[in-house]
Write a protein that holds these residues in place. Structure first.
Motif, PDB file in Angstrom:
ATOM      1  N   PHE A  56       0.838  -1.200   0.000  1.00  0.00           N
ATOM      2  CA  PHE A  56       0.000   0.000   0.000  1.00  0.00           C
ATOM      3  C   PHE A  56       0.879   1.259   0.000  1.00  0.00           C
ATOM      4  N   MET A  57       1.883   1.288   0.848  1.00  0.00           N
ATOM      5  CA  MET A  57       2.744   2.467   0.968  1.00  0.00           C
ATOM      6  C   MET A  57       3.692   2.637  -0.221  1.00  0.00           C
ATOM      7  N   GLU A  58       4.037   1.564  -0.895  1.00  0.00           N
ATOM      8  CA  GLU A  58       4.903   1.658  -2.074  1.00  0.00           C
ATOM      9  C   GLU A  58       4.273   2.512  -3.175  1.00  0.00           C
ATOM     10  N   SER A  90       4.030   6.479   8.651  1.00  0.00           N
ATOM     11  CA  SER A  90       5.132   6.388   9.610  1.00  0.00           C
ATOM     12  C   SER A  90       6.409   6.984   9.023  1.00  0.00           C
ATOM     13  N   THR A  91       7.387   7.150   9.869  1.00  0.00           N
ATOM     14  CA  THR A  91       8.675   7.696   9.443  1.00  0.00           C
ATOM     15  C   THR A  91       9.335   6.829   8.384  1.00  0.00           C
ATOM     16  N   THR A  92       8.915   5.592   8.248  1.00  0.00           N
ATOM     17  CA  THR A  92       9.409   4.724   7.181  1.00  0.00           C
ATOM     18  C   THR A  92       9.134   5.349   5.813  1.00  0.00           C
ATOM     19  N   ILE A  98       8.019  13.496   1.627  1.00  0.00           N
ATOM     20  CA  ILE A  98       8.663  14.781   1.319  1.00  0.00           C
ATOM     21  C   ILE A  98       8.868  14.919  -0.192  1.00  0.00           C
ATOM     22  N   ASP A  99       9.295  13.839  -0.850  1.00  0.00           N
ATOM     23  CA  ASP A  99       9.471  13.881  -2.307  1.00  0.00           C
ATOM     24  C   ASP A  99       8.150  14.166  -3.017  1.00  0.00           C
ATOM     25  N   TRP A 100       7.071  13.536  -2.550  1.00  0.00           N
ATOM     26  CA  TRP A 100       5.764  13.740  -3.165  1.00  0.00           C
ATOM     27  C   TRP A 100       5.319  15.195  -3.001  1.00  0.00           C
ATOM     28  N   LEU A 101       5.466  15.743  -1.802  1.00  0.00           N
ATOM     29  CA  LEU A 101       5.101  17.142  -1.557  1.00  0.00           C
ATOM     30  C   LEU A 101       5.897  18.080  -2.456  1.00  0.00           C
ATOM     31  N   ALA A 102       7.193  17.814  -2.595  1.00  0.00           N
ATOM     32  CA  ALA A 102       8.049  18.661  -3.438  1.00  0.00           C
ATOM     33  C   ALA A 102       7.662  18.547  -4.917  1.00  0.00           C
ATOM     34  N   ALA A 116       7.905   4.765  13.432  1.00  0.00           N
ATOM     35  CA  ALA A 116       7.899   3.597  12.541  1.00  0.00           C
ATOM     36  C   ALA A 116       7.196   2.388  13.156  1.00  0.00           C
ATOM     37  N   ASP A 117       7.278   2.227  14.455  1.00  0.00           N
ATOM     38  CA  ASP A 117       6.692   1.045  15.097  1.00  0.00           C
ATOM     39  C   ASP A 117       5.297   1.300  15.674  1.00  0.00           C
TER      40      ASP A 117
END
Length: 161
Positions: A56-58, A90-92, A98-102, A116-117
């Protein structure tokens, strides 16, 4: 960073006594993640394997911006509000976020993420995030959030949604 909340600034910290902050959620609010929702059963990762959650996160880089919200954020940022991207990610997923926002030129001042946990429900994790914002002298004057449980939590804490 507390043990449950990751907090970072995208600017030189100006040492002011209080920030007029706008809370902006990512998934489903500023980012259209519908193309990857099929990885999760009923939209709730807690009932799914870590592998499904990772898939999902990928898909974060392929999210499309939700333009009416991006325009709102742009206007509020331009009017001098402090934009805090407050996400259940998560921080993962920090770099991907950040890349997406930029890439989509979405202005922001602070990024607030779960550790992350942390696998707690969003409304519990985001209550910690709200408390961290308050601890750092942020007065959240508006929240743009799509999850009902989080909206209820924010309203219970006197935040306009």
């Amino acid at each position: 960073m507390t043990d449950r909340v990751h907090f970072e600034h995208n600017f030189a910290y100006p040492g002011r006594s209080e920030f007029r902050t706008v809370w902006v959620d990512c998934d489903g609010t500023i980012a259209d993640n519908s193309h990857r929702q099929h990885h999760l059963d009923h939209g709730n990762y807690q009932g799914n394997s870590n592998e499904a959650w990772a898939r999902f996160m990928e898909g974060i880089p392929d999210d499309r911006p939700i333009h009416p919200i991006v325009n709102l954020v742009d206007s509020l940022y331009g009017a001098g509000y402090h934009v805090a991207i407050v996400t259940g990610r998560s921080t993962t997923n920090r770099v991907a976020t950040i890349d997406w926002l930029a890439r989509h030129r979405i202005p922001w001042n602070s990024l607030v993420m779960r550790a992350a946990d942390c696998m707690r429900p969003d409304h519990e994790a985001k209550l910690d995030m709200l408390n961290e914002l308050k601890r750092r002298e942020h007065r959240v004057v508006l929240a743009v959030e799509d999850r009902t449980s989080v909206v209820k939590m924010l309203r219970a804490n006197s935040v306009t949604c």
